[in-house]
Design a protein around this motif. Structure first.
Motif, PDB file in Angstrom:
ATOM      1  N   SER A   1      -2.127   8.730  -7.421  1.00  0.00           N
ATOM      2  CA  SER A   1      -3.619   9.953  -6.930  1.00  0.00           C
ATOM      3  C   SER A   1      -3.615   9.413  -5.269  1.00  0.00           C
ATOM      4  O   SER A   1      -4.247   8.088  -5.097  1.00  0.00           O
ATOM      5  N   ASN A   2      -3.688  10.413  -4.850  1.00  0.00           N
ATOM      6  CA  ASN A   2      -4.072  10.330  -3.338  1.00  0.00           C
ATOM      7  C   ASN A   2      -4.991  10.986  -2.773  1.00  0.00           C
ATOM      8  O   ASN A   2      -6.104  11.358  -3.793  1.00  0.00           O
ATOM      9  N   ALA A   3      -6.180  10.347  -2.409  1.00  0.00           N
ATOM     10  CA  ALA A   3      -7.869  10.584  -1.675  1.00  0.00           C
ATOM     11  C   ALA A   3      -7.310  11.279  -0.717  1.00  0.00           C
ATOM     12  O   ALA A   3      -6.351  11.276  -0.021  1.00  0.00           O
ATOM     13  N   SER A   4      -8.355  11.125  -0.748  1.00  0.00           N
ATOM     14  CA  SER A   4      -8.361  12.781  -0.006  1.00  0.00           C
ATOM     15  C   SER A   4      -9.313  12.145   1.497  1.00  0.00           C
ATOM     16  O   SER A   4      -9.641  11.107   2.040  1.00  0.00           O
TER      17      SER A   4
ATOM     18  N   TYR B   1       0.569  -1.595   0.206  1.00  0.00           N
ATOM     19  CA  TYR B   1      -0.058  -0.036  -0.240  1.00  0.00           C
ATOM     20  C   TYR B   1       1.046   1.366   0.454  1.00  0.00           C
ATOM     21  O   TYR B   1       0.650   2.226  -0.686  1.00  0.00           O
TER      22      TYR B   1
ATOM     23  N   GLY C   1     -13.093  12.353   2.146  1.00  0.00           N
ATOM     24  CA  GLY C   1     -13.337  11.745   1.786  1.00  0.00           C
ATOM     25  C   GLY C   1     -13.841  10.488   2.325  1.00  0.00           C
ATOM     26  O   GLY C   1     -14.645  10.066   2.209  1.00  0.00           O
ATOM     27  N   ILE C   2     -12.640   9.903   2.932  1.00  0.00           N
ATOM     28  CA  ILE C   2     -12.193   8.445   2.878  1.00  0.00           C
ATOM     29  C   ILE C   2     -12.588   9.121   4.896  1.00  0.00           C
ATOM     30  O   ILE C   2     -13.946   7.944   5.237  1.00  0.00           O
TER      31      ILE C   2
ATOM     32  N   SER D   1     -16.724   8.291   4.401  1.00  0.00           N
ATOM     33  CA  SER D   1     -17.529   6.769   3.876  1.00  0.00           C
ATOM     34  C   SER D   1     -17.129   5.880   4.890  1.00  0.00           C
ATOM     35  O   SER D   1     -17.847   5.169   5.543  1.00  0.00           O
TER      36      SER D   1
ATOM     37  N   ALA E   1      -1.043   4.939  -0.813  1.00  0.00           N
ATOM     38  CA  ALA E   1      -1.975   5.351   0.123  1.00  0.00           C
ATOM     39  C   ALA E   1      -1.793   4.952   1.447  1.00  0.00           C
ATOM     40  O   ALA E   1      -1.881   3.447   1.704  1.00  0.00           O
TER      41      ALA E   1
END
Length: 162
Positions: free
Chosen positions: A118-121, A44, A124-125, A128, A49
């Protein structure tokens, strides 16, 4: 560089998984599972990630392996017959080879195209996690809690109380 790191981590993942299956000592199998899960966290990190790597180490590497070790230590395995010598292992090996024969061509046919990392914010994580996935996480924690309580009850009960 990242390909070499991926290969090293993949060797650790496969080696840990193989050790889980091959070893006869359940405590060593749990520790081999820990090695494999930490190597997955490394994968990861290679994929940028960081949040998933942290979750992998904390939840799987920490909580689940600790619950497994507690359950193993609390049960009296000397009273139970040896279950590690199973006569159905050739059938299991054949099923595993069949699954490998299906997965390898499917990965080769459907090759992954090059993608940009790309990095997820974290916002948003977090949204979710606490909206869509809150109930499944709570159910998983309850299942682990029930398993641990069951192991304690089995370990503490007398010979005729089961």
């Amino acid at each position: 560089m990242s390909v070499a790191l991926f290969i090293v981590l993949a060797v650790f993942i496969l080696g840990g998984g193989l050790a889980v299956v091959v070893t006869r000592n359940v405590v060593q199998a749990a520790l081999a599972l820990l090695v494999s899960l930490v190597a997955v966290a490394g994968i990861y990190l290679v994929l940028y990630a960081e949040f998933l790597a942290l979750v992998q180490v904390l939840i799987y590497g920490g909580a689940i392996v600790i619950v497994l070790i507690f359950a193993i230590m609390l049960t009296r395995n000397a009273e139970y017959p040896r279950t590690s010598d199973n006569r159905q292992w050739p059938l299991a090996a054949l099923a595993a080879l069949g699954l490998l024969g299906v997965l390898v061509p499917s990965f080769l046919i459907n090759a992954v195209r090059g993608t940009e990392p790309s990095n997820a914010s974290f916002t948003g994580i977090g949204e979710s996690l606490f909206t869509t996935w809150a109930v499944p996480f709570e159910v998983a924690s309850l299942v682990l809690l029930v398993a641990l309580i069951g192991a304690i009850i089995i370990a503490r009960s007398g010979p005729g109380e089961n």
